[in-house]
Motif scaffolding. Structure first.
Motif, PDB file in Angstrom:
ATOM      1  N   PRO A 114       1.299  -1.581  -0.294  1.00 17.15           N
ATOM      2  CA  PRO A 114      -0.048   0.286  -0.821  1.00 17.15           C
ATOM      3  C   PRO A 114       0.509   1.549   0.478  1.00 17.15           C
ATOM      4  O   PRO A 114       0.425   2.594  -0.543  1.00 17.15           O
ATOM      5  CB  PRO A 114      -0.867   0.100   1.220  1.00 17.15           C
ATOM      6  N   ALA A 115       2.061   1.518   1.084  1.00 20.86           N
ATOM      7  CA  ALA A 115       2.638   2.142   0.595  1.00 20.86           C
ATOM      8  C   ALA A 115       3.371   2.637  -0.503  1.00 20.86           C
ATOM      9  O   ALA A 115       3.097   3.299  -0.767  1.00 20.86           O
ATOM     10  CB  ALA A 115       4.174   2.216   1.916  1.00 20.86           C
ATOM     11  N   LEU A 116       3.675   1.425  -1.384  1.00 20.53           N
ATOM     12  CA  LEU A 116       4.156   2.352  -2.845  1.00 20.53           C
ATOM     13  C   LEU A 116       3.124   2.291  -3.420  1.00 20.53           C
ATOM     14  O   LEU A 116       3.846   2.927  -4.968  1.00 20.53           O
ATOM     15  CB  LEU A 116       4.770   0.298  -3.512  1.00 20.53           C
ATOM     16  N   ASP A 117       1.690   2.057  -3.506  1.00 19.94           N
ATOM     17  CA  ASP A 117       1.272   2.137  -4.365  1.00 19.94           C
ATOM     18  C   ASP A 117       0.895   3.844  -5.185  1.00 19.94           C
ATOM     19  O   ASP A 117       0.489   4.045  -4.940  1.00 19.94           O
ATOM     20  CB  ASP A 117       0.044   1.493  -4.055  1.00 19.94           C
ATOM     21  N   LEU A 118       0.825   4.136  -3.367  1.00 18.17           N
ATOM     22  CA  LEU A 118       0.494   5.688  -2.988  1.00 18.17           C
ATOM     23  C   LEU A 118       2.061   6.443  -3.388  1.00 18.17           C
ATOM     24  O   LEU A 118       1.470   7.377  -3.741  1.00 18.17           O
ATOM     25  CB  LEU A 118       0.060   5.664  -1.714  1.00 18.17           C
ATOM     26  N   GLY A 119       3.107   6.466  -3.213  1.00 17.98           N
ATOM     27  CA  GLY A 119       4.126   6.719  -3.346  1.00 17.98           C
ATOM     28  C   GLY A 119       3.920   6.539  -4.924  1.00 17.98           C
ATOM     29  O   GLY A 119       4.336   8.301  -4.999  1.00 17.98           O
ATOM     30  N   GLN A 120       4.069   5.155  -5.761  1.00 16.77           N
ATOM     31  CA  GLN A 120       4.178   6.080  -7.208  1.00 16.77           C
ATOM     32  C   GLN A 120       3.386   6.592  -7.646  1.00 16.77           C
ATOM     33  O   GLN A 120       3.377   7.727  -9.012  1.00 16.77           O
ATOM     34  CB  GLN A 120       2.858   3.961  -7.266  1.00 16.77           C
ATOM     35  N   GLU A 121       1.449   6.855  -6.855  1.00 15.21           N
ATOM     36  CA  GLU A 121       0.557   7.823  -7.171  1.00 15.21           C
ATOM     37  C   GLU A 121       0.441   9.019  -6.862  1.00 15.21           C
ATOM     38  O   GLU A 121       0.991   9.629  -7.697  1.00 15.21           O
ATOM     39  CB  GLU A 121      -0.665   7.301  -6.594  1.00 15.21           C
ATOM     40  N   LEU A 122       1.695   9.299  -5.565  1.00 14.12           N
ATOM     41  CA  LEU A 122       1.859  10.938  -4.829  1.00 14.12           C
ATOM     42  C   LEU A 122       3.145  10.913  -6.661  1.00 14.12           C
ATOM     43  O   LEU A 122       3.463  12.507  -7.205  1.00 14.12           O
ATOM     44  CB  LEU A 122       2.385  10.645  -4.195  1.00 14.12           C
ATOM     45  N   ALA A 123       4.088  10.595  -7.011  1.00 17.09           N
ATOM     46  CA  ALA A 123       5.188  10.581  -7.835  1.00 17.09           C
ATOM     47  C   ALA A 123       5.021  10.773  -9.104  1.00 17.09           C
ATOM     48  O   ALA A 123       5.655  11.557 -10.440  1.00 17.09           O
ATOM     49  CB  ALA A 123       6.520  10.123  -7.464  1.00 17.09           C
ATOM     50  N   ALA A 124       4.068   9.992  -9.775  1.00 18.94           N
ATOM     51  CA  ALA A 124       3.853   9.661 -11.502  1.00 18.94           C
ATOM     52  C   ALA A 124       4.106  11.274 -12.096  1.00 18.94           C
ATOM     53  O   ALA A 124       4.489  11.155 -13.020  1.00 18.94           O
ATOM     54  CB  ALA A 124       2.275   9.668 -11.428  1.00 18.94           C
ATOM     55  N   LYS A 125       3.534  12.018 -11.840  1.00 17.86           N
ATOM     56  CA  LYS A 125       3.756  13.020 -12.436  1.00 17.86           C
ATOM     57  C   LYS A 125       5.561  13.813 -12.372  1.00 17.86           C
ATOM     58  O   LYS A 125       5.962  14.826 -13.488  1.00 17.86           O
ATOM     59  CB  LYS A 125       2.709  14.548 -12.289  1.00 17.86           C
ATOM     60  N   THR A 126       5.806  13.877 -11.287  1.00 18.45           N
ATOM     61  CA  THR A 126       6.753  14.851 -10.821  1.00 18.45           C
ATOM     62  C   THR A 126       7.954  13.717 -11.003  1.00 18.45           C
ATOM     63  O   THR A 126       9.703  14.752 -11.573  1.00 18.45           O
ATOM     64  CB  THR A 126       7.039  15.038  -9.607  1.00 18.45           C
ATOM     65  N   LEU A 127       8.088  12.645 -10.777  1.00 19.91           N
ATOM     66  CA  LEU A 127       9.159  11.644 -11.001  1.00 19.91           C
ATOM     67  C   LEU A 127       9.146   9.799 -11.648  1.00 19.91           C
ATOM     68  O   LEU A 127       8.663   9.094 -10.730  1.00 19.91           O
ATOM     69  CB  LEU A 127       9.549  11.435  -9.190  1.00 19.91           C
TER      70      LEU A 127
END
Length: 317
Positions: A114-127
Motif C-alpha cells: 500500500p505504501a508503494l502504491d500510494l508513493g507511485q501515485e503521488l510521484a507519477a507526474k513529478t518523479l
C-alpha cells in the motif's frame, strides 16, 4: 520539490473518516519514536499510508534533504546516476534526492505494497523515473553492485537488531555513498552511531556530519548528536497533526559515508549558535579536538559576520 510534494499530498485524506485517520496517526507516532521494532510492515493499509504521508512526508522530506545537502557539499562535482531508497515507503527520501540532484533513476524498496502504491501515485507526474518494488527489509536484502547512492530514512528504528545490521551491511557492500537518517532522539542517535561504526568497518569514510571517521566524542547517555530542519505546515499537515503554527522543527540524526574521494568539513556546528552582544558562541565538533565551544567576536571581522549568519548543522572552518 516543496510545492510539488505539497500539491501531490493535497486532498489525500478526502473521504477518510477523521477518527480513522487520528487512530492511524497515533499508532504511527509510536512506531516513529522507535518503541516497537518489528519484523512486519508498519504501514498496513490505505488508511495507514494516507495518514503517514500527510503526517510524516513533509518532515521526512526536509530532514533527508538537509542531510543530503550536507553530503552534497562535500562532493560538489559528483551526482548519483542510480539511487536505492531502502524502506522508502511513500518515497519522501526519493523526493529529497530529486531536490538535491537531477538526472538519476531511483528505486524505492519497501515491504508494504500500500505504501508503494500510494508513493507511485503521488510521484507519477513529478518523479516518473522511479521504480517501486516490494522487498523484505532485513536479512536477505541485497543492493545492486555499483549503486551510486543508498538512502535509509526513519527505518532502522522499525527493525530488529539483526535486520538493522543486515540493511546497513547491504548498503555498505554495494553503494558509493550511504546516507542514513533517524529521529533526532537519544535512541535515534544511538542507532546512527551503531550504523556509523558498521560503515567505517566496511571501509567507507564519514563525510557528514562528522569532521572525521574516528570514534564519536559524545559520551552515550550524556548527550546525543542531532540537527533540526524547518518544516512549513500546509493546511493538510495541520489537519493531521493539530496545532496552529505555520511551521515546525523536525529533529533528526544522520550520517553520510562514501567510498568517493571526499573530505569532511574541518568542523560542524552541532548546536544552535548563541548570539550575544558583540559575539557568537559556536558549539563545534572538530577534526582534532573533539567537541569544543568557540567564541567569535567582532574583532574576528569576516568570521564574526559569518558566525552571525551560521546555522545549526553548518560546516565551519
Amino acid at each position: 520539490m516543496h510545492e510539488e510534494l505539497r500539491a501531490a499530498l493535497a486532498g489525500l485524506l478526502d473521504g477518510l473518516p477523521p477518527k480513522q485517520a487520528a487512530q492511524a496517526v497515533d499508532r504511527l507516532i509510536a512506531n516513529y519514536r522507535g518503541r516497537t521494532p518489528t519484523d512486519a510492515p508498519v504501514l498496513r493499509d490505505r488508511a495507514d499510508v494516507a495518514a503517514y504521508a500527510a503526517y510524516r512526508m513533509p518532515a521526512t522530506f526536509e530532514a533527508v534533504r538537509a542531510a543530503l545537502t550536507a553530503f552534497a557539499a562535500r562532493v560538489p562535482d559528483w551526482s548519483p546516476v542510480s539511487h536505492v531508497d531502502i524502506g522508502g515507503g511513500t518515497g519522501a527520501a526519493t523526493w529529497a534526492t530529486a531536490a538535491t540532484w537531477e538526472g538519476h533513476h531511483s528505486t524505492v524498496l519497501d515491504w508494504a505494497q500500500p505504501a508503494l502504491d500510494l508513493g507511485q501515485e503521488l510521484a507519477a507526474k513529478t518523479l516518473p523515473d522511479t521504480t517501486w518494488q516490494r522487498q523484505t527489509i532485513g536479512e536477505g536484502l541485497t543492493v545492486p553492485a555499483g549503486t551510486d547512492l543508498v538512502t535509509v530514512s526513519y527505518v532502522l528504528g522499525e527493525l530488529r537488531p539483526e535486520d538493522r545490521h543486515a540493511v546497513v551491511a547491504a548498503a555498505a557492500a554495494a553503494a558509493k555513498a550511504v546516507v542514513l537518517i533517524e529521529p533526532g532522539t537519544p535512541d535515534g542517535y544511538l542507532r546512527i552511531r551503531e550504523a556509523r561504526t558498521q560503515l567505517t568497518e566496511a571501509g567507507l569514510r564519514i563525510v557528514a556530519p562528522c569532521p572525521h571517521s574516528d570514534t564519536c566524542p559524545i559520551v552515550p547517555g550524556e548527550d546525543w548528536c542531532h540537527f533540526s530542519a524547518r518544516v512549513s505546515r500546509s493546511s493538510l499537515h495541520r489537519q493531521v497533526k493539530g496545532g496552529s503554527l505555520p511551521y515546525e522543527d523536525e529533529k533528526f540524526s544522520y550520517v553520510a559515508a562514501t567510498t568517493l574521494d571526499a573530505t569532511p568539513a574541518p568542523a560542524r556546528i552541532v548546536r544552535k549558535p548563541q548570539l550575544r552582544k558583540g559575539q557568537v558562541l559556536l558549539d563545534l565538533c572538530t577534526t582534532d579536538e573533539g567537541l569544543q565551544r568557540t567564541t567569535v567576536t567582532k574583532r574576528h571581522g569576516t568570521d564574526y559576520r559569518k558566525a552571525r549568519d551560521a546555522s545549526w548543522g553548518d560546516d565551519w572552518s
